[in-house]
Design an enzyme around this catalytic site. Structure first.
Site, short mmCIF file in Angstrom:
data_model
loop_
_atom_site.label_atom_id
_atom_site.label_comp_id
_atom_site.label_asym_id
_atom_site.label_seq_id
_atom_site.Cartn_x
_atom_site.Cartn_y
_atom_site.Cartn_z
N TYR A 52 1.01 -1.59 0.18
CA TYR A 52 -0.04 0.21 -0.30
C TYR A 52 1.08 1.35 -0.32
O TYR A 52 1.29 1.29 0.25
CB TYR A 52 -1.59 0.16 1.77
CG TYR A 52 -2.54 -0.48 1.69
CD1 TYR A 52 -2.19 -1.34 -0.54
CD2 TYR A 52 -3.05 -1.40 2.42
CE1 TYR A 52 -3.51 -2.09 -0.05
CE2 TYR A 52 -4.09 -1.85 2.35
CZ TYR A 52 -4.23 -2.94 0.67
OH TYR A 52 -5.50 -3.23 0.73
N GLY A 93 -16.34 6.10 -15.66
CA GLY A 93 -14.89 5.78 -14.92
C GLY A 93 -14.67 4.74 -13.82
O GLY A 93 -13.27 4.99 -13.33
#
Length: 312
Positions: A52, A229
């Site tokens: 991350y 999107g």
């Protein structure tokens, strides 16, 4: 905050989880505010991963540096992290060496002696179950990891791991929201040739499999859709009908729309956990308001229809 079982561990965990994916550019004060909002809401479960943020383990490091938890406070919370993705590859690696070294680095970054849960982060097509079993055995016997799970795995991929792994698989973290719900709605249109949602995408019956096997499902990206999107569906014009229904329920129950999005997931009898990705303390509070909110069947199915799925 409603608690749910964590697999077959006998532990009760909150059904809303604070995800720490985006914190590595936040100040100490920002991280403390996010952590404080979570704890105030009854969330004591924090989700991490080695990959991350900007560099390996940087979000884990930011969490530990900002909070500097005492031993007593560390014992009050659950830390979950993930391993198995080689981001710079890019490829996947479930070898003994990679899994063990990744966990060791996560422990250093988090400034802790153990993590409560380790997830295999996305499937490795080259997985050797004996290697995973050797890693799990070492991590468990050394006290570095207390429970094990997977992320984004199909039923048969879990079964393959189980041919060698002796520890229970306690969790499977998968993408799920009202607007991205193939794992839930696939069965509603079973054998309907004209309904795209009937296509088998997860190896068949992932939700049912996890319920039967006592595996806790964790829903990541609980606000993400597939239109426009693929961003957040709340307030998005491409989801006008869904948002209208959410707004009506929000007014009816006196909670923010975000709470309704969470409540749709927590209403499912599989006792799922919702993994938040926000760094906004107010949104954590809003999301937590959906933890105990039990939508009616009509409301739950109404949201499925409003999201564009077939309910025969």
């Amino acid at each position: 905050m409603r608690n749910v079982p964590l697999g077959t561990t006998g532990l009760a965990v909150p059904n809303v989880v604070a995800g720490m994916m985006r914190i590595d550019d936040k100040t100490d004060g920002d991280v403390r505010a996010l952590y404080g909002a979570a704890r105030d809401a009854g969330i004591d479960f924090f989700d991490h991963a080695d990959i991350y943020a900007r560099s390996l383990h940087s979000a884990e490091e930011r969490f530990a540096e900002a909070l500097r938890l005492s031993t007593a406070e560390r014992g009050e919370i659950r830390l979950q992290t993930k391993a198995g993705i080689v981001r710079e590859g890019p490829y996947f690696d479930f070898s003994y060496e990679h899994l063990v070294s990744s966990v060791e680095a996560s422990l250093r970054a988090l400034r802790t002696d153990y993590v409560d849960v380790l997830l295999l982060h996305r499937p490795d097509a080259l997985v050797e179950p004996d290697e995973v079993a050797r890693a799990f055995d070492h991590l468990e016997s050394s006290g570095m990891v207390r429970a094990f799970g997977v992320s984004n795995h199909t039923p048969r991929q879990i079964d393959l791991l189980r041919t060698a792994v002796r520890q229970p698989i306690v969790a499977n973290q998968v993408q799920l929201s009202i607007a991205h719900a193939p794992v839930v709605v696939q069965g509603l249109a079973a054998n309907m040739e004209s309904a795209p949602q009937s296509s088998v995408r997860d190896g068949g019956g992932l939700v049912e499999y996890c319920r039967i096997e006592g595996i806790t499902l964790q829903a990541w990206s609980p606000l993400q859709g597939t239109r426009g999107g693929g961003g957040v569906f709340l307030g998005h014009p491409d989801y006008a009908e869904l948002n209208a229904d959410i707004d009506q329920l929000s007014e009816k129950y006196g909670v923010p729309p975000l709470a309704i999005a969470v409540a749709w997931i927590t209403r499912h009898p599989a006792d799922m956990q919702v993994v938040l990705g926000t760094t906004n303390p107010g949104r954590v509070t809003d999301a937590a308001a959906g933890s105990d909110l039990r939508l009616t069947r009509a409301e739950w199915y109404g949201l499925v229809r409003a999201a564009g799925y077939v309910v025969p």
